[in-house]
Design a protein around this motif. Sequence first.
Motif: not given
Length: 143
Positions: A134-143
């Motif tokens: 299950s590969p994944g790609i996306g965004l990360t946001v520091k909270l």
Amino acid sequence: MKNITLSVFSVLCFTCVFGQARKELNFGLIGVNYEIPVHRDITIAPGVGTSLDLDWLNLGVKGNYYFDNLFGITSAAWDVYAGPNVGYTIDMRDNKGHDDSDLNFGLQVGGRWFWNDKWGVYAELSGGNVSGFSPGIGLTVKL
């Protein structure tokens, strides 16, 4: 329909429980998780994931070791990580009474790049004994 209702309810409960303790939120095409630092180079990340064809839903936790210090990556914009994951995979297919839901154990490896102090993009290869590759790609946001 019963599996879908149970799955949506589980996702909502899971998100509410862990929503208060997050440090970084990773959200992509097929999943979301909250990274919680436990050491300078180690995080745990409770999360939810699925496949593109919605065959299964995985509720689990990832452990990541960040190799930045080991590899000498000094730029705060880059991260390289890998680690184990464990969870429960719910079979969403209509198998006429046959349910393949089970405990899922796997591994992941990935990296991310932050284009500013708050936002970044990640790419990850992961898999498990039940969920499969299950590969994944996306965004990360520091909270």
